[in-house]
Design a protein around this motif. Sequence first.
Motif: not given
Length: 136
Positions: A32-35, A49-57, A129-131
């Motif tokens: 995230x890149x909050x203004x 900002x906070x890291x976020x991740x997903x995996x599409x399979x 959590x973390x990747x």
Amino acid sequence: MAKFVLKDAFVSLNSVDLSDHVESITVNYGAETPERTSMSENSRTRLPGLIDWTVDLSFRQDFAASEVDVTLFALVGAAAFPIELRPTSAVVSVTNPKYTGSALLGSYNPIVGTVGDTANAPVTLTGDGDLTRATA
């Protein structure tokens, strides 16, 4: 490993190797890149900002024991489970990093397709959590 054709990705969900059923894989990793712009500035400014991740399979569906359907069906709405992803099934190295973390599966469509199609099972895993990335 230099340029290569993606044809041997390693995918393990909840310690079940489903690599031989993977049709496609996309790891989405971002922050995230909050203004934080104030009135006196002429350009927008942001904070990391906070890291976020997903995996599409997308899997080629298989209803046999210990395969795609049995594995994914049990993970919907369950506690976070471990995942491991690699560009190839070769040993982890500088040129074949592994990505690990815990993920959640919010939904699963066990039957997808139209007449004449290969039966697929697309899913999106949401990070919990973390990747992490490792080369050894």
